[in-house]
Each structure stands twice: as structure tokens, then as C-alpha cells.
Design a protein around this motif. Structure first.
Motif, short mmCIF file in Angstrom:
data_model
loop_
_atom_site.label_atom_id
_atom_site.label_comp_id
_atom_site.label_asym_id
_atom_site.label_seq_id
_atom_site.Cartn_x
_atom_site.Cartn_y
_atom_site.Cartn_z
N THR A 133 0.88 -1.14 0.15
CA THR A 133 0.01 -0.01 -0.03
C THR A 133 0.76 1.39 -0.15
OG1 THR A 133 -1.28 -1.38 1.38
CG2 THR A 133 -1.92 0.95 1.01
N VAL A 167 -3.88 -0.66 -5.29
CA VAL A 167 -5.04 -0.20 -5.21
C VAL A 167 -5.44 0.06 -6.68
CG1 VAL A 167 -6.66 1.83 -4.63
CG2 VAL A 167 -5.02 0.66 -2.85
N SER A 208 -6.56 5.54 -7.18
CA SER A 208 -4.91 5.54 -7.36
C SER A 208 -4.79 6.89 -8.25
CB SER A 208 -4.74 4.26 -8.26
OG SER A 208 -3.19 4.30 -8.24
N LEU A 219 -7.42 1.21 4.93
CA LEU A 219 -7.15 -0.16 4.16
C LEU A 219 -5.77 -0.67 4.97
CD1 LEU A 219 -7.49 -1.76 1.64
CD2 LEU A 219 -6.11 -0.24 0.49
#
Length: 310
Positions: A192, A212, A220, A246
Motif C-alpha cells: 500500500t 489499489v 489511485s 485499508l
């Protein structure tokens, strides 16, 4: 040379566990339509660790055929040295434009051993190589400079997050290549990666992997646009309301860095199957949390686009 958001597709599997080439082609095609700066097939997000050489060839050739020259396609390689050399040759035969060198299998390696490993893998094909600093493949600044001088090594990707050491590595590589005219790029390869992008950009590492992008290219791209244009409010908002939640969810279970990406793709309407053991698919309560996180991110993108008149 790369620019923009880099796309690391997953590897879809059928219910029987085989490579789902049709789903992979659709997944890569959707990603290409969203405008990435490059495709990295059969890498970490693509479960390189779980593929045999024949399957690996299927994945790379499908990505190459689908990309059809629109952007560069790099393929993962690594693991035990004989297999890494074999994977590299398969990638070249499949038409890949380059390689991302993942760590050797399990063993902790001295700097000299990593240099030798890189040299031998790079010699196995004619493809350019990006080395990946992570896990048990920890390059010292001097070792990074040594591999950067190798003809086929064109990049250094960091997945460790030690910014002090990375800063010294960047300077060591730049010094080693000064006056050579050799193109060379640095990459943020943290899981991430967006959460560390501001810090990495501060030491000159602007390119990054965006997992992502696999399931929410809108988010993104919105983050990339915000961080590269200096839109601090949108950068902070997306970090606070989407990326940090996330990451919090990702950290609940080992392997969720891949499992949640596949689940996110399914939540957006494209079934790519589950993950292979030893990874596990997300629990139902985590899927629901992921759904809420994605919805929050998409709502931010829609709202900020309206405010900006896009």
C-alpha cells in the motif's frame, strides 16, 4: 523509463485452481484502459511465489499479448538461482520488456552474495532488470551502487521503509552513475505504497507500485494527481479516509496485502478467484469492511472531482 501509476495485476485462478487466462486478459485490459505507466505481471501482487514455470509463462505471455505494446510489461523473477534464471528466460521468450528481481528463497544473504545473485540472474536474459530491496534481499548502499553499474540493471525498488538507509542508497547510486548517462529509476515498493509516498518523494523516490490500481484506478489516479500537483488537502483526505483504513485492515492477517486486492476486484464486479495457499481469502466481516473503505474512497474522488470541475 516509467512515469505515472504502475499497475501490478493479480493472477486469476479458476475454481479448479488453474490459471484463468481469460480473466487475466480482462483484468489487464481493464487496467490498461485506466492508463497506467506500466504493467508488472507475476510479481508480488500476482502471486509469483505460487506459480510454477509453465503457469508463469502463461501469465507473462497473456499480459504481453493484452498490452500489445501500449505500455512496458515487466515480469517478476527470483527465488532459487536456477529457477530465477529459468523464469528470466521464459519472460524474454514471452515478450516481456524487463524483469523485477524478487528476493532469493528464504536464506539471509550477505551483500556480496546479493550482488552475485543479481549478476547471474541478469546474465540469464537480455532484459533490463529492476532489483527489489525487501525481506531477505537487503542491499547495502555500496551493494546497490555496485549492481546499479551492471549494464542490465536499470532500477532499484525499496520495500523496506528504512528512509535513512534508502537516502544513503539513492545518493550512493547517483554517485556511482554520475557522468555515465545511464538511465536509472528508483521505486517505492512498500505494501500500500501510497501511505509512504510523501516521505519517499522527499528523498527523490517518486515512482511507486499501486496495488489499489487493480480494483480502484479512480482512487489511485486521484491520489497520484493530488500528490504530484501539491494538493495537500486531497492527499491528506485520501490518506485519512481510504489508505490508512485499508492498511489497518490489511495488517489484521498476514497475506492480506494480496488477498484484499483480489477481493476488491471482485467487489468492483470482476471475479478473479481466490488466493493460493499459504495465503487465505478475507473473512466475511473483513470483506464488508473493505466494501465500506472502497465506497468511502470513491465518494471522495467523486466529490473532489466535482469541486474541481472535472
Amino acid at each position: 523509463m516509467f512515469d505515472g501509476v504502475l499497475f501490478f495485476p493479480v493472477t486469476p485462478f479458476t475454481a479448479s485452481g488453474a490459471i484463468d487466462r481469460a480473466a487475466l486478459a480482462e483484468h489487464v485490459g481493464r487496467g490498461l484502459d485506466a492508463g497506467p505507466g506500466g504493467v508488472f505481471a507475476a510479481c508480488g501482487t500476482g502471486e509469483f511465489h505460487a506459480l510454477d514455470p509453465e503457469e508463469y509463462g502463461e501469465v507473462v505471455s497473456t499480459a504481453v499479448e493484452t498490452a500489445a505494446g501500449r505500455v512496458p510489461v515487466f515480469a517478476g523473477t527470483g527465488g532459487p538461482l536456477p529457477l530465477a534464471r529459468r523464469f528470466s528466460r521464459i519472460a524474454q521468450e514471452a515478450g516481456a520488456d524487463g524483469l523485477l528481481l524478487l528476493p532469493p528463497y528464504l536464506v539471509e544473504s550477505p551483500a556480496a552474495g546479493l550482488v552475485a545473485y543479481t549478476r547471474q540472474v541478469a546474465a540469464a536474459s537480455d532484459l533490463p532488470v529492476i532489483v527489489y530491496n525487501r525481506s531477505n534481499a537487503l542491499f547495502t548502499p555500496d551493494a546497490a551502487a555496485e549492481v546499479a553499474r551492471m549494464d542490465r540493471v536499470v532500477g532499484f525498488k525499496d520495500g523496506v521503509g528504512d528512509l535513512d538507509r534508502l537516502s544513503r542508497t539513492v545518493l550512493a547510486v547517483r554517485s556511482a552513475l554520475a557522468g555515465s548517462g545511464k538511465p536509472f529509476q528508483f521505486f517505492n515498493g512498500m505494501p500500500t505504497a501510497e501511505v509512504t509516498v510523501p516521505a519517499y518523494r522527499g528523498i527523490g523516490v517518486e515512482l511507486y507500485s499501486s496495488a489499489v490500481f487493480c480494483f480502484a484506478p479512480e482512487i489511485s489516479h486521484a491520489f497520484h494527481r493530488a500528490v504530484t500537483t501539491g494538493d495537500q488537502d486531497t492527499t491528506d483526505l485520501l490518506l485519512r479516509e481510504f489508505f490508512h483504513p485499508l492498511v489497518s485492515l490489511r495488517d489484521k492477517v498476514p497475506g492480506y496485502a494480496v488477498s484484499l486486492i483480489k477481493a476488491g476486484i471482485a467487489l468492483r464486479g470482476h471475479d478473479v478467484g481466490g488466493v493460493r495457499p499459504p495465503l487465505t481469502d478475507p473473512a466475511p466481516q473483513h470483506l464488508e469492511r473493505l466494501r465500506r473503505i472502497i465506497d468511502a474512497g470513491l465518494e471522495i474522488v467523486e466529490r473532489t472531482a466535482k469541486e474541481a470541475g472535472r
